[in-house]
Design a protein around this motif. Structure first.
Motif: not given
Length: 381
Positions: A151-152, A154-155, A283
């Motif tokens: 969820d965290r 960014p991929k 990220g």
């Protein structure tokens, strides 16, 4: 007299689980003659079990004072000071009691004359597998950690081939291949990531590879790193210092690191140094399940999310509480299995000749029974 079991509402911040669910309460009431189960009003609400569902199972809904008058108290989180003060001599309590992290709690229970059974101390033998609450909760934690990371991040986790091009799968590195680590590996594989696993115990290689992950091997002579209970032993100082250095390039390649390395009763080993975090891609995400014991990452703060060098370092302290329905179901099965093992003729009967009871018993008859905890208290004194 009938045996009474009290199920209080958990008061620790963020705790949503309940020690018993209606389905298992119904089974217990039918199998143990004369048993009465007293449930504090609202005890199951956060696990989505209403007072009515407990009443339909045959339990009695009562107030808090009545619950703490029961012969045996079944809890999830360790009792608070107020809860210990409400207990009386000869009473029994079973639950997570943090004996190795909070030995002073054992002293307080002994001073009250309470017999306490710690779910953390249940021996790892085949007969006690059904009572292994630690493994049950660790499995939930490993699963939830992976979902949190996905969820965290960014991929995408999986490989995707689209009209706009191909998306390479995320790389997930899991440090520690105990129950939580293996569940994290399995979940990350199901989500389509490219997964790597590391553990100081070479015996875990086969388990890691059986789940489709690649075993990370360091140029470090580990020897036999597994104790009698199946846990990892603490590394010698020289090897402790080299381990993070050798792990650093593997950490730098990962999009997600899920760290689960922990030895009960000791500070978590430092595996992820500041420079390792700095070398990660912007990220990237670190989920540190060792946060309650200081964390495996230099930036970990228990219960917080810290962003350093564009890397999110998350230090959860109670991931099973994020899944209270199944967490309560599994926990209820383990704690009732322990309790029922020592109920005889409608009464709870301590049996120190039984290795399960002897191993799980923390306090009895005004004394701290567990030898290791007694040693820790002597050192503190």
């Amino acid at each position: 007299m009938a045996l009474t079991i009290g199920i209080p509402r958990e008061t620790e911040s963020g705790e949503t689980r309940v020690a018993l669910i209606p389905k298992i309460a119904d089974r217990m009431l039918k199998s143990v003659d004369g048993l009465e189960i007293l449930v504090e009003s609202g005890a199951g609400e956060r696990a989505f079990h209403s007072d009515r569902s407990f009443e339909d199972a045959g339990c009695q809904i009562v107030d808090r004072d009545t619950v703490f008058g029961a012969d045996l108290i079944a809890k999830v989180a360790p009792p608070s000071d107020d809860e210990i003060a409400a207990m009386h001599e000869g009473q029994v309590i079973a639950g997570f009691l943090s004996p190795l992290d909070r030995p002073s709690l054992a002293r307080a229970l002994a001073d009250r004359g309470v017999t306490s059974l710690s779910m953390e101390l249940v021996p790892r033998i085949s007969r006690a597998q059904k009572m292994d609450a630690l493994s049950a909760m660790s499995s939930l934690g490993g699963y939830r950690a992976t979902i949190l990371a996905a969820d965290r991040l960014p991929k995408f986790f999986p490989l995707l081939t689209t009209a706009a091009g191909t998306i390479r799968p995320a790389q997930v590195l899991v440090l520690g291949a105990g129950v939580a680590g293996l569940q994290a590996i399995a979940t990350a594989k199901r989500l389509g990531a490219k997964v790597f696993g590391y553990d100081i115990r070479d015996a875990t290689r086969e388990e890691i590879e059986s789940l489709g992950a690649k075993f990370v091997e360091l140029e470090l002579d580990m020897g036999d790193q597994e104790d009698e209970g199946g846990y990892a032993k603490e590394l010698q100082k020289e090897k402790q210092e080299r381990q993070p250095e050798l792990l650093q390039p593997h950490i730098a390649d990962a999009d997600v690191v899920i760290s689960t390395a922990l030895i009960p009763g000791r500070p978590a080993p430092l595996l992820i140094r500041e420079e390792a975090v700095e070398a990660m891609k912007p990220g990237s995400v670190i989920i540190d399940l060792a946060a309650p014991n200081g964390g495996n990452c230099a930036y970990t703060e228990a219960g917080e999310t810290v962003v350093e060098h564009d890397v999110s370092v998350i230090g959860p302290t109670n991931l099973p509480a994020d899944m209270p329905v199944h967490a309560s179901q599994l926990y209820a099965k383990t704690i009732t299995s322990l309790i029922e093992e020592f109920v005889e003729d409608g009464a709870f009967t301590p049996d120190f000749d039984d290795e399960i009871f002897d191993g799980a018993c923390l306090t009895h008859d005004g004394e701290v029974h567990n030898e290791r905890v007694r040693g820790m208290l002597s050192q503190e004194a």
